[in-house]
Design a protein around this motif. Structure first.
Motif, mmCIF file in Angstrom:
data_model
loop_
_atom_site.group_PDB
_atom_site.id
_atom_site.type_symbol
_atom_site.label_atom_id
_atom_site.label_comp_id
_atom_site.label_asym_id
_atom_site.label_seq_id
_atom_site.Cartn_x
_atom_site.Cartn_y
_atom_site.Cartn_z
ATOM 1 N N GLY A 12 -8.449 -4.891 -6.756
ATOM 2 C CA GLY A 12 -7.506 -3.798 -6.990
ATOM 3 C C GLY A 12 -6.560 -3.623 -5.814
ATOM 4 N N GLU A 13 -7.111 -3.713 -4.626
ATOM 5 C CA GLU A 13 -6.321 -3.561 -3.408
ATOM 6 C C GLU A 13 -5.264 -4.666 -3.315
ATOM 7 O OE1 GLU A 13 -4.870 -1.799 -0.289
ATOM 8 O OE2 GLU A 13 -6.506 -0.952 -1.485
ATOM 9 N N PHE A 14 -5.708 -5.916 -3.547
ATOM 10 C CA PHE A 14 -4.784 -7.043 -3.473
ATOM 11 C C PHE A 14 -3.697 -6.947 -4.545
ATOM 12 C CE2 PHE A 14 -3.572 -11.293 -4.990
ATOM 13 C CZ PHE A 14 -3.013 -11.788 -3.833
ATOM 14 N N SER A 15 -4.091 -6.512 -5.726
ATOM 15 C CA SER A 15 -3.140 -6.520 -6.842
ATOM 16 C C SER A 15 -2.034 -5.486 -6.671
ATOM 17 C CB SER A 15 -3.861 -6.305 -8.175
ATOM 18 O OG SER A 15 -4.342 -4.983 -8.243
ATOM 19 N N LYS A 16 -2.204 -4.564 -5.722
ATOM 20 C CA LYS A 16 -1.136 -3.595 -5.470
ATOM 21 C C LYS A 16 0.144 -4.284 -4.998
ATOM 22 C CE LYS A 16 -3.939 0.404 -4.294
ATOM 23 N NZ LYS A 16 -4.556 1.054 -3.139
ATOM 24 N N LYS A 17 -0.016 -5.454 -4.390
ATOM 25 C CA LYS A 17 1.159 -6.194 -3.908
ATOM 26 C C LYS A 17 1.885 -6.887 -5.062
ATOM 27 C CE LYS A 17 -1.295 -7.733 0.169
ATOM 28 N NZ LYS A 17 -1.758 -8.960 0.814
ATOM 29 N N LEU A 18 1.267 -6.894 -6.228
ATOM 30 C CA LEU A 18 1.817 -7.645 -7.355
ATOM 31 C C LEU A 18 2.252 -6.703 -8.460
ATOM 32 C CD1 LEU A 18 -1.048 -10.256 -7.494
ATOM 33 C CD2 LEU A 18 1.192 -10.595 -6.470
ATOM 34 N N GLU A 19 2.872 -7.297 -9.472
ATOM 35 C CA GLU A 19 3.273 -6.482 -10.617
ATOM 36 C C GLU A 19 2.320 -6.721 -11.779
ATOM 37 O OE1 GLU A 19 7.411 -6.424 -11.762
ATOM 38 O OE2 GLU A 19 7.977 -6.976 -9.729
#
Lengths: 301, 642
Positions: B171-178
Motif C-alpha cells: 500500500g505504501e509503495f503503491s502511493k507513488k503510482l496511479e
C-alpha cells in the motif's frame, strides 16, 4: 424468434468483426480458409456481418483432401450458394498427381499433413497475402500462443519464438513481398462460445455434428467412421452406433463419439458436461506432444 | 432456463497474472482452471504423463500453460499464453505473462487489454523488487483493478500479521503510482485456500476467495464513455447509394441525428443511421463494431476520425509518451518508424528521450537510448497529425505501436501523455525552461483551489467562461473583444480582457515571434486565462494564435462548455487596406520579414464555435453573436448580462 446476442458473445463478435475488417483494410488479396466445419462456418458468418450491407470482399478457399465426409462437401456447396459466397477449391489429389507430395501408406494413412503443401501452393498461386482461419486458442496449447495477426515467412513458416507482440487492438500486418499472414479472428472464442453463438444466431451446420447412426470402428481409443478411406485391420470389427462428431476433419482421422444430442441445445448441454477436450478425438494431434506445433511451424492451418 | 441462454447472459473479464514461477503463478492458474472444472480429463492425463517424463513429483500444473516445445524443454514460459475458463457468472480470459524471459515486453502486452491484474506475492518473501515492477507496469498500462494475491500462506502458519505487513508495505509503495481499486487476498494456491473456496485456515479474513473477486469486479473500467471517438476502419460502399463508415467505437456514444465532425478535414454532418447486420441501432457504445452512415456525402477514409463538434481530441504531430521498447535492436532516433494509432498509420521519429525509468526502483535515469524491455519518456514527432487523447483519459486514442520500416516488426508500445510542453532551442536547466515546464514540479502538491470556482460563481450569479478570439492581424479581434467586454461589464459581469499587447509587454517580454516562442506565448496566455477563469471571470482573449495545436491545448484546460472559440477573418485585400497597426505596409517595405496569414502560416480552426467575417458581417453582428452565446452564463436566473 431470433434472440439478440449480448454479454460476452457480443464482445467476442465485436472483436472478431474488428479483426476481419482490419484484414480487408490492410491486405490486398485475402482468402478465408473454409473447411465446412463449425469454426470456419462461424468465421464466414462473422465476415458477412462485418461488411453488411456489402458482400464479403474476399473469396473462401477450401483445401479438399479428397478424404472429406460426403456430408461436409454437400453442406459446403449448399451453404456457399445460399450465402452467395465465392469459393475456390484446391485438391490434395492434384498435389499428389503432380508429385508435390507423397501419400502416406498403411491403415493409419492420413492426408492431413499433405494439406499443408496444397495450401501453401494454393496461396502462392492465388497470390494471397492473408489467409483468415477459424483456429481458436483454447483448442490446443500451441495455439494458445498464436497471435490474431500471425506472420508467415516466404516459405509459409511460423516462428513461434519470434512472434510480434500484439497490443490493444492494434494489428501489425506489415510484410515483405512474398510473405503472408494467417489471421485468426475467433482466437478468443471457446468451443462453448461457438456453440452458443450457433444456437443464438441460428447458423446452419452439417448434420455430422448431430447424433446419427453410423458404422464405426474403434481404433486406438477413437471411434472412426467406416468409409471408403479406412481399411479395417484384420482384428477389427465394425458396428453401428449412435454417434456424432465434435470436430469435422478428414474421415481418416476425425473421431466420432457416442451421443444422443440431436439439437444445438443438447450439444451445448453435452459440451458443458464434457470431460474430454474437443481435439481429444483427433488422432492427428496424438502423434506427439508437440504434433500441432510442428505442423503449424510448417504452415498448417 | 435453457443452457444456451444461461451462458449467453454472462459477461467477459480479461485479466493478467504477474509473478514468477516461484510465486506459484502457474499453480494458481492451474488451481483456478481445475477447481472451476475447466481442465479436461485428456489434458490432465497429458500433463500427468509429461510430469512423469520430466521426473517431477506430483502433477506440474505449469505444463498446462507452457505450450511450446522450447518452453517445456527449458521449463520456462517464453510467451504470453491465453487461457479461458468460465463460471456461470462470467467468462474469463487470462493473459498469463511469464516471470523472467522478456518480462517487461510480455507483461505490457498482456496488460494492454486487461480489466484486472493479479499480482502474486510469496508470503515468505514479502514485497520484492519484482512485485514493485509488476505494480509499476500495471499502473503504467492503466489496468483498472489490482488484486494482490499473497500466496503460500500455508508456509507462514496462516499468519494474519504477515498478511497485514505485506498489505501495508504494498500500500505504501503503491502511493507513488496511479493504481485504483487495490484489493488483497491471502491464499494458498497449492492447497486451494481462498482461490475458489473460502479458506477455513484463515477465519480472520472475511474478504472472500479470489474467484469471488474476479466474478464481481466491474468490467469495462478502461472504457471512456464520454468522449465520442470513431476511427474509420474501412469504407463500405456496395453501390452508389450507400456509403458507410465501418469501425469500432473507441469511446463515447453516438446516436442518429447527432452532429459529427470528420478529422482532419473538419467537415461536419449528422449521423443518419447506425447500421449492423441485425438491423439499425439506436445508439452505438464503446466497443461496438458498427457502420455509420451520414446525412451528407463526406469523403472520409480509413485513418480519419469522426468526433463531436464540441469535443475533439488533440490534433497534433508532436506529443509526449511513455515508450516500452520491445525489440532486440535498440531505439534509434534517426529511424523513421511507422506509427500505428487507432486506424491511422504515419511516419514517426523519436525526437527526444527525456529519461529511462528503472522499473525496479522507479528512478529516472538519463540515457542515450532504450534497449529491449526498457521503458522511457519520449517526445515523438509524426509526419502527419494524429488525433489523440492522453492515455490516462482514453486508452483507445492514447495508445500506439511503432513498427520498424525495414523488418516490419513491432518494436515499441506507446502511451501518450499529452502535448510536448517544452520549448525547443533552449538548453535544459536555464531559468526559462524551469519556469515553463508544466508537469515537472515534483515538490508542488496539487491541493485544489481554496475557494472552489463554483462558490465564486454562486456569489457573482454567473458562470465563468473563456472566449478565445483567433485570426490574423487586422481582422478586428481586439476591437470586438473590447466592445463585448464593455457590454458584459455594464451588465454586471466580472470580466477580464487579455490581448497580445498586454501580455507581450510583461509576462512574455522574453519571447520573440519564432514558431516556438509563439507557441510558448499562447501556452502562458492559456494559463493566465485559467487563473482568471477560476476566479469566476468571463475571460476574453484576443490573440492571432496561429497554431491549431496551441489553441487546442488551451481549450483542453477548460471544461468543454466553458470555452468558446471565435474565428475572426476578412479577405486579405480588405486587411491590407485596413492595416490599423501598419503591419501590412511594413511587410511591403520589408521592415518585417513575415506576417501571419500573409506569407507565414495560419492554421485554420477546425470547428470554432463562432465564425465571423468582419468584412461581410460588420462588427455589430459579430458582437451580437458573441453576446448571444455568452448570455446563458447566468446562474441565478434574474440577471441577464447585456
Amino acid at each position: 424468434m431470433k434472440r439478440a446476442i449480448q454479454g460476452h458473445l457480443q464482445q467476442l463478435e465485436n472483436e472478431s468483426v474488428h479483426v476481419i475488417r482490419e484484414v480487408a483494410a490492410q491486405f490486398e488479396r485475402p482468402y478465408l480458409l473454409f473447411s465446412g466445419g463449425k469454426d470456419s462456418i462461424v468465421l464466414s458468418w462473422l465476415a458477412r456481418k462485418a461488411f453488411h450491407p456489402a458482400p464479403i470482399p474476399f473469396p473462401l478457399l477450401h483445401i479438399d483432401t479428397g478424404h472429406n465426409f460426403p456430408e461436409t462437401l454437400e453442406f459446403r456447396d449448399w451453404y456457399v450458394k445460399e450465402m452467395g459466397y465465392d469459393l475456390e477449391v484446391r485438391y490434395v489429389q492434384d498435389s499428389i498427381d503432380q508429385g508435390r507430395v507423397q501419400e502416406e501408406t498403411g491403415s493409419s494413412a492420413s492426408r492431413n499433413a499433405l494439406q499443408t503443401v496444397t495450401l501453401l501452393d494454393a496461396l502462392k498461386e492465388l497470390r494471397a497475402d492473408a489467409a483468415l482461419g477459424g483456429a481458436r486458442r483454447d483448442e490446443e496449447k500451441a495455439r494458445a500462443k498464436e497471435r490474431f495477426f500471425s506472420h508467415r515467412d516466404t516459405f509459409g513458416q511460423w516462428d513461434p519464438k519470434n512472434q510480434r507482440p500484439e497490443l490493444w487492438n492494434l494489428y501489425n500486418g506489415r510484410k515483405n513481398f512474398g510473405e503472408h499472414f494467417r489471421v485468426f479472428p475467433i482466437s478468443n472464442w471457446t468451443e462453448m462460445d461457438i456453440w452458443q453463438y450457433i444456437d443464438l444466431e441460428e447458423i446452419p451446420i452439417p448434420n455430422l455434428y448431430y447424433s446419427h447412426e453410423r458404422e464405426v470402428v474403434e481404433r486406438d481409443g477413437i471411434l472412426l467412421a467406416c468409409t471408403e478411406f479406412i481399411q479395417l485391420r484384420t482384428e477389427e470389427l465394425s458396428s453401428v452406433r449412435r454417434v456424432r462428431f465434435r470436430t469435422i476433419g478428414d474421415a481418416t482421422c476425425t473421431g466420432a463419439f457416442e451421443s444422443e444430442a440431436a439439437s444445438v441445445e443438447a450439444i451445448i448441454q453435452e459440451t458443458a458436461a464434457a470431460r474430454i477436450t474437443e481435439r481429444g478425438g483427433r488422432s492427428d494431434d496424438k502423434r506427439s506432444e508437440a504434433a500441432m506445433e510442428d505442423r503449424k511451424r510448417q504452415g498448417y492451418f | 432456463m435453457n443452457a444456451a441462454r444461461a451462458y449467453a447472459e454472462m459477461d467477459l473479464l480479461r485479466f493478467s497474472t504477474a509473478g514468477s514461477v516461484d510465486d506459484g503463478k502457474s499453480t494458481l492458474i492451474g488451481r483456478l482452471l481445475y477447481d472451476t472444472k475447466s481442465i479436461f480429463q485428456d489434458q490432465m492425463e497429458q500433463i500427468e504423463g509429461a510430469s512423469r517424463r520430466l521426473g517431477e513429483e506430483g502433477v506440474n500444473l505449469a505444463l498446462l500453460t507452457d505450450g511450446l516445445r522450447a518452453e517445456r524443454e527449458q521449463k520456462i514460459t517464453i510467451d504470453v499464453a491465453y487461457r479461458y475458463f468460465a463460471t456461470p457468472k462470467r467468462k474469463f480470459i487470462i493473459a498469463d505473462t511469464p516471470g523472467h524471459v522478456q518480462y517487461t515486453r510480455n507483461m505490457v502486452t498482456g496488460a494492454s487489454t486487461a480489466d484486472l491484474a493479479i499480482i502474486l506475492i510469496d508470503a515468505r518473501k514479502g514485497v520484492l523488487t519484482q512485485s514493485k515492477r509488476h505494480a509499476f507496469i500495471t499502473s503504467l498500462l492503466g489496468i483498472p483493478h489490482v488484486i494482490v494475491a499473497v500466496n503460500k500462506m500455508d508456509l507462514v502458519a496462516w499468519s494474519e500479521g504477515v498478511f497485514d505487513q505485506i498489505k501495508g508495505e504494498f500500500g505504501e509503495f503503491s502511493k507513488k503510482l496511479e493504481l485504483k481499486h487495490i484489493t488483497y487476498v491471502p491464499m494458498s494456491a497449492l492447497l486451494g485456500d481462498n482461490v475458489v473456496e473460502a479458506s477455513e485456515n484463515m477465519p480472520w479474513f472475511q474478504g472472500g476467495p479470489l474467484l469471488h473477486r474476479l466474478e464481481t469486479a466491474t468490467v469495462g473500467g478502461r472504457r471512456n464513455s464520454i468522449d465520442f471517438r470513431f476511427p474509420v476502419q474501412y469504407v463500405i460502399r456496395p453501390n452508389q447509394n450507400f456509403r458507410g463508415f465501418s469501425g469500432t467505437v473507441a469511446s463515447g456514444t453516438v446516436q442518429p441525428g447527432e452532429e459529427v465532425v470528420a478529422l482532419p478535414s473538419g467537415f461536419s454532418s449528422q449521423v443518419r443511421t447506425i447500421e449492423t447486420f441485425d438491423g439499425p441501432k439506436r445508439v452505438a457504445e464503446p466497443g461496438d463494431a458498427v457502420v455509420l452512415t451520414l446525412e451528407d456525402e463526406l469523403d472520409v477514409s480509413r485513418g480519419e476520425m469522426l468526433v463531436r463538434k464540441k469535443n475533439v481530441p488533440t490534433v497534433g504531430n508532436r506529443f509526449e509518451a511513455y515508450l516500452c521498447w520491445m525489440n532486440e535492436a535498440s531505439m534509434n532516433s534517426d529511424t523513421p518508424y511507422v506509427l500505428l494509432h487507432t486506424t491511422r498509420e504515419v511516419q514517426a521519429f523519436v525526437e527526444r528521450l527525456e529519461y529511462r525509468v528503472d522499473v525496479d526502483t522507479l528512478h529516472r535515469e538519463s540515457v542515450q537510448t532504450l534497449a529491449l524491455n526498457e521503458i522511457g519518456r519520449v517526445d515523438i514527432t509524426t509526419s502527419m497529425p494524429i488525433f489523440y487523447d492522453p492515455y490516462r483519459v482514453n486508452n483507445a486514442t492514447g495508445s500506439f505501436i511503432l513498427m520498424d520500416p525495414h523488418t516490419n516488426v513491432t518494436v515499441a508500445a506507446g502511451m501518450i501523455r499529452g502535448e510536448v510542453r517544452r520549448m525547443e532551442g533552449r538548453k535544459p536547466g536555464t531559468a526559462s525552461v524551469k519556469a515553463i515546464s508544466r508537469p515537472v514540479s515534483p515538490h508542488v502538491t496539487w491541493e485544489g483551489w481554496n475557494i472552489p470556482r463554483e462558490e465564486r460563481e454562486a456569489r457573482s450569479g454567473h458562470r465563468a467562461m473563456v472566449v478565445w478570439f483567433t485570426g490574423i492581424s487586422g481582422t478586428g479581434k481586439t476591437t470586438i473583444a473590447r466592445e463585448v467586454e464593455r457590454r458584459l461589464f455594464a451588465g454586471g459581469v466580472q470580466t477580464m480582457l487579455l490581448d497580445g499587447d498586454h501580455i507581450r509587454h510583461g509576462l512574455c517580454g522574453d519571447l520573440g515571434f519564432s514558431r516556438e516562442d509563439r507557441s510558448e506565448n499562447i501556452r502562458r496566455v492559456g494559463e493566465v486565462a485559467k487563473l482568471f477563469f477560476e476566479q469566476g471571470c468571463v475571460v476574453l482573449c484576443a490573440f492571432v494564435s496561429p497554431y491549431r495545436r496551441g489553441r487546442e491545448a488551451v481549450r483542453a484546460l477548460f471544461p468543454a462548455d466553458r470555452f468558446v472559440e471565435v474565428y475572426v477573418h476578412a479577405p486579405l485585400e480588405v486587411l491590407r487596406e485596413r492595416d490599423p497597426k501598419g503591419l501590412y505596409a511594413k511587410l511591403e517595405r520589408r521592415e518585417i520579414e513575415s506576417l501571419t496569414g500573409a506569407g507565414s502560416a495560419y492554421e485554420l480552426p477546425l470547428s470554432p464555435e463562432i465564425e465571423l467575417d468582419t468584412h461581410a458581417q460588420g462588427l455589430e453582428d459579430g458582437i451580437a453573436a458573441i453576446l448571444a452565446r455568452v448570455r446563458d452564463i447566468d446562474t441565478s436566473g434574474h440577471r441577464e448580462p447585456r
